[in-house]
Design an enzyme around this catalytic site. Structure first.
Site, PDB file in Angstrom:
ATOM      1  N   THR A  10       0.805  -1.214   0.000  1.00 57.46           N
ATOM      2  CA  THR A  10       0.000   0.000   0.000  1.00 57.46           C
ATOM      3  C   THR A  10       0.838   1.263   0.000  1.00 57.46           C
ATOM      4  OG1 THR A  10      -1.706  -1.191   1.177  1.00 57.46           O
ATOM      5  CG2 THR A  10      -1.861   1.165   1.248  1.00 57.46           C
ATOM      6  N   THR A  65       1.503  -4.377   4.296  1.00 53.54           N
ATOM      7  CA  THR A  65       1.447  -4.619   5.737  1.00 53.54           C
ATOM      8  C   THR A  65       0.950  -6.015   6.098  1.00 53.54           C
ATOM      9  OG1 THR A  65      -0.738  -3.605   5.803  1.00 53.54           O
ATOM     10  CG2 THR A  65       1.139  -2.202   6.333  1.00 53.54           C
ATOM     11  N   LYS A  84       0.678  -7.871  13.039  1.00 51.29           N
ATOM     12  CA  LYS A  84      -0.384  -6.965  12.596  1.00 51.29           C
ATOM     13  C   LYS A  84      -1.656  -7.355  13.342  1.00 51.29           C
ATOM     14  CE  LYS A  84      -2.754  -5.129   8.540  1.00 51.29           C
ATOM     15  NZ  LYS A  84      -2.911  -5.133   7.090  1.00 51.29           N
TER      16      LYS A  84
END
Lengths: 410, 613
Positions: A80, A156, A233
């Site tokens: 991203t 991510t 995450k």
């Protein structure tokens, strides 16, 4: 009539002539961008081609770099932080190169002089162990060439896996900072600028290990530096998704001052000399145990060299699965037990099931995160053949991925 | 003013909040909250990004001149991660889309076959993402409220922005409320027509019964140009009563700017690019602003003397226009020699300033004081706006000030500010869907029907038709309540007791309906309605309030009371005969305090009087 994206068209619709640019097709309708900026979908019959004009591509201004600044390497794998809208599919894809990141984050060029490399341009779910190898090799080459630090831009979703992989694969004397963004780079609110700037400062700091540098809170106030083997995450979309597990973060970088603070327990710059260990045993699996799981699922890993189980609580599967685990272990698969709890340490000596699992041949994964244990097992199996040595290495702290003591307050 | 002669062209954009259950791109309620009820806050930076076509929007570019674009946002238990720009949007709210299509049909528009959601770059902090989601839903309609009719160019469905609390603090409760944006063609030729069209569209909007009401829920932007002028967009006119005044004042402004332009050209005026640092000159000044400034910069406008201070709109000068541009850099404002000496600056200081800037009598010197960075940025803006004076009227977006004058906000944005919202799928509007869209009765038609069908007088019919509680009125009538009683209670009675200081909003439609039904079936007299409602507002249930204030009275009891009243006033009755009926009515009514219906009292009273006479 074929119309190419970017061609100007006249669209007769609702009794008027509208001018615009043909963008793409969606559900059998022609999507045109009207001159007022709005896109609408209309029937192809309403369109008439006018003069052909190419859409101007985003500016490709050359970034002037200050060569007197310290040298940093920026290595892009996509994600991203480097994403852009694809007008073909209308979805967000990764298509930036490292140079585009310097363009997207102009402040970077005042921090360091960057050399850029693009070993891959993928969405992070498409990452593979083979790309980890290419990535590690690229990083290692940059370190050998004398870079002061490395920034790896990465999607991510699997960034923690890659950070763990590089942690094992590259022994580094300089900081290797993984960075990404949770909100796409084309939005004014993207976290890419702050994360990018903070990672650059972390890459120039006194660190000497692999880290992940990401937003610490939902505010644009500071980034946390996480150890590459201790980070996870923990949110699908918030910018402060990354958390250190079972260990305090390595430090932080304030924004916008970019002041770096490091904790006592970090590995310092220059502590290690550069080494590359890029063998991985790809026949390694990771399995999330759930109540009622059929032992057949465990048996499906037969022939694998290694399997990490993400068990319940202190590190369990159901009793009906134990025989399957035993069969795997007896046929030479190294089975490592971790916990779905993520926080805390595995102990298979408390309950009967645990003792049975130990008896079946599992190795306790200590306080490792399941995915870190998975990457580590893949790496250990790539380096070592001897079963008892493998077991020993799994339980040994190699890159800060496991500790002898579980710290207070976490 | 002959608006035809000056070639006035005006169009309007109306932004109306829709009263849907949920927001446009998340499932939060469309409720405004008290800022005191916030349960968290966060801070974010915003920056301009390139559009899909590779350009940067000029309005966004100008916003980037601001040094610290860090914004604070208040969050609530009624807002979520979508408002925080921490979660992708949910699919577009179908209720809001349906309502927009209803409006489109009411204005004879054609729906777009496939609706695409766009991101419109706005980095002034009012959107956490730095853009506003908006989609074009229908095109090309007409309404017939002015001679020749007005064309409706488009209707868009977009999300409402966050509300500014103060400075750079925003409240997230408003962000994401669906907003219909109706844009007319520039068909209006007089200020009065602008008002007429705006008010007609307002009526159409309210006819749906599904739009938010109250201050700030509808905002009008007006686009105005005159011959020789330029298109100017005035944002956020909240009060319909001011809209014609805004147009008049903008016309005045454009005429004055054109005459300043002509004067400048005649004088052979010019803008000097030379910037003078005059910080030292004001070291010992009495002007507190200049004294504490780290840096004071000045520029000379050749031949501008007297024009910078010239009023172009009530309370606004060319100097104010230039100052608005400078303020974009974060400075507080500027001083110019047309208005000095003043504000603590002495004549000697002005003289020295003019000398330093090599200015003659015909020139005007503008100075700005702040940090060096901000002052330099402001000087650039001052030069930019001063040069625009030679063109007359710059195309720009302006904001309304109190009373109807306006101030510069930003350049007119272009198509570069729009790029696709990739997280929301396009929505097809097929024929079947479009055919299924129902058109509600217009309020004006309703008003007519209420007069004809229910015999309400014209004023009351209008008031009730346009009232928020009109649906309640219709429900009550459908349930057998007399239209007059329902209309008077819902409109007049509520208004009267509101004026006495009662919070009539707290009376639910349900309660009102119960009160009306109670009256209709003889449980309470209509005269008791105000007192019953007051009791309900004070917390009583309708049942208790009716029992207490208007307990059922038997005919026997009522006759008793009447007889007593009569017997106490025999002399008066003998004197007045049947003329005593009126005055005695009042006495009995007072005695009964709304417990009996006037008509019944009158009947019994008449009977008893006849008996006596």
């Amino acid at each position: 009539m074929t119309i190419e994206p970017g061609e100007r068209v006249l669209c007769t619709y609702a009794g008027t002539q509208l001018k615009g640019v043909f963008i793409t097709e969606r559900n059998k309708k022609a999507v045109i961008k009207l001159d007022n900026g709005y896109n609408i979908g209309v029937d192809y019959e309403t369109l008439k081609k006018t003069e052909k004009t190419a859409t101007h591509a985003p500016s490709q201004k050359k970034i002037e770099q200050n060569t007197s600044l310290p040298k940093l390497s920026i290595i892009s794998t996509g994600g991203t932080i480097a994403s852009k809208i694809d007008y073909r599919t209308g979805a967000v894809t990764s298509q930036f190169e490292a140079d585009d990141i310097l363009r997207a984050i102009p402040g970077l060029k005042d921090i360091a002089c960057f050399s850029a490399h693009v070993p891959a341009t993928i969405l992070s779910e498409n990452m593979t162990p083979s790309i980890w190898k290419t990535l590690s090799k690229t990083i290692y080459d940059e370190i050998k060439a004398g870079t002061k630090g490395v920034i790896v831009t990465h999607g991510t979703d699997t960034m923690a896996y890659s950070a763990a992989a590089v942690s094992f694969m590259v022994k580094t004397p300089v900081p290797i900072c993984f960075v990404g963004s949770q909100r796409s780079a084309d939005r004014p609110s993207s976290d890419n600028v702050m994360n990018g700037m903070c990672s650059a400062k972390a890459a120039l700091s006194d660190l000497g290990e692999v880290t992940v540098v990401m937003h610490a809170t939902t505010n644009d106030d500071y980034c946390t530096i996480h150890r590459g083997t201790r980070v996870r995450k923990m949110h699908t979309s918030r910018r402060d998704a990354f958390r250190s597990m079972n260990e305090k973060p390595l430090g932080k970088v304030e924004y916008p001052s970019l002041d770096v603070t490091l904790e006592e327990h970090v590995v310092r710059r220059g502590h290690n000399s550069p080494k590359l260990f890029d063998r991985l045993e790809e026949k390694t699996g990771l399995l999330y145990f759930y109540p009622g799981m059929s032992p057949d699922i465990i048996r499906a890993f037969s022939g694998y060299k290694g399997l990490v189980l993400s068990g319940t609580g202190l590190g369990h599967t159901s009793s009906v699965c134990i025989d399957a685990v035993r069969e795997l272990a007896e046929t030479g698969t190294e089975v490592v037990m971790t916990s779905q709890c993520l926080n805390g340490r595995v102990c298979d000596r408390v309950y009967d099931t645990g003792r049975d699992l130990l008896d079946a041949g599992i190795t306790e994964g200590e306080d490792m995160l399941p995915e870190v244990a998975f990457v580590k097992l893949m790496w250990v199996l790539g380096q070592e053949r001897n079963p008892s040595r493998i077991k020993e290495l799994i339980k040994t702290d190699l890159r800060g991925e496991t500790g002898r003591c579980t710290p207070n307050g976490l | 003013m002959d608006y035809n002669e000056i070639g006035l062209k005006a169009g309007i954009e109306i932004h109306q909040q829709l009263d849907t259950k949920e927001k446009l791109f998340c499932h939060c309620p469309t409720k405004l909250r008290d800022v005191e009820k916030r349960n968290g806050e966060f801070k974010r930076y915003l920056r301009a990004t390139e559009s899909e076509m590779g350009g940067v929007d000029r309005a966004a570019e100008e916003e980037m001149k601001k040094q610290d674009r860090i914004y604070t946002y208040y969050e609530y238990d009624t807002t979520c991660l979508v408002e925080n720009d921490e979660e992708p949007p949910a699919p577009m709210n179908r209720e809001a889309l349906g309502l927009t299509l209803t409006l489109a049909k009411m204005m004879n528009m054609t729906p777009v076959e496939q609706v695409h959601v766009m991101r419109k770059l706005v980095i002034d902090g009012s959107n956490t993402s730095g853009f506003q989601r908006t989609s074009l839903v229908a095109l090309n309609g007409t309404i017939h409220c002015i001679p020749g009719g007005a064309n409706i160019e488009s209707i868009c469905l977009e999300e409402e922005a966050a509300q500014r609390v103060k400075g750079d603090i925003f409240s997230l409760d408003r962000l994401g409320i669906p907003l219909a944006e109706i844009t007319t063609a520039p068909d209006m030729k007089t200020p009065e027509q602008v008002k007429e069209v705006a008010s007609y569209i307002g009526m159409i909007l309210r006819s749906t019964g599904k739009v938010k009401r109250g201050l700030g829920t509808i905002r009008q932007d007006v686009n105005i140009s005159i011959k020789g002028g330029a298109r100017v967009e005035i944002k956020g006119v909240q009060d319909l009563n001011l809209i014609d005044e805004v147009v008049r004042r903008e016309v005045l402004r454009q005429l004055n700017l054109i005459s300043i332009r002509d004067e400048l050209r005649e004088r052979g005026a010019s803008v000097s690019e030379e910037v003078f640092e005059v910080t030292e000159l004001f070291r010992d000044t009495k002007s507190s602003i200049l004294k504490k400034a780290k840096c004071i910069l000045a520029v000379r406008l050749n031949g501008f003397a007297g024009l910078v201070g010239k009023e172009i709109q009530p309370g606004r000068r060319l100097g104010s226009e230039i100052s608005d541009y400078a303020k974009k850099c974060g400075v507080g404002g500027l001083f110019h020699t047309d208005e000095l000496p003043a504000y603590g600056v002495t004549a000697e200081e002005v003289k020295a300033l003019k000398e330093s800037a090599k200015a003659g009598d015909d020139d005007c010197v503008i100075l700005v004081a702040d940090t060096k960075k901000k002052a330099k940025c402001a000087i650039g803006q001052i030069l930019k706006r001063s040069k625009l004076a030679f063109e007359g009227v710059p195309e720009e977006t302006r904001k309304m000030l109190e009373e109807g004058s306006t101030a510069y906000m930003r350049p007119l944005p272009g198509a570069d500010r729009m790029y696709p919202e990739t997280d929301v799928f396009a929505t097809d509007i097929d024929d079947e869907y479009w055919q299924s869209v129902q058109i509600p009765e217009l309020l004006t038609e309703k008003e007519k029907r209420f007069t004809e069908e229910f015999g309400l007088d014209k004023a009351l019919a209008k008031n009730i038709a346009f009232s928020v509680r009109c649906p309640l009125f219709e429900e009550a009538v459908a349930k057998g309540v007399r239209p007059n009683l329902a209309a008077r209670t819902i409109y007049s009675t509520l208004r009267e007791i509101r004026r006495e200081g009662f919070d009539t909003k707290s009376v639910s439609d349900e309660d009102l309906l119960s009160v009306l039904t109670a009256v209709e079936c003889g449980k309470a007299a209509k005269e008791a309605v105000p007192d019953i409602l007051k009791a309900v507002i004070n917390g009583k249930s309708v049942g208790d309030a009716v029992n207490e204030i208007a307990p059922a009275v038997s005919e026997e009891e009522l006759t008793g009371v009447i007889k007593k009243v009569i017997s106490e006033r025999t002399e008066f009755i003998e004197e007045q005969g049947m003329r005593a009926l009126g005055p005695l009515m009042g006495v009995v009514m007072k005695e009964m305090r709304g417990r009996a219906d006037g008509k019944v009292i009158s009947e019994i009273l008449k009977k008893e009087l006849l008996k006596m006479l």
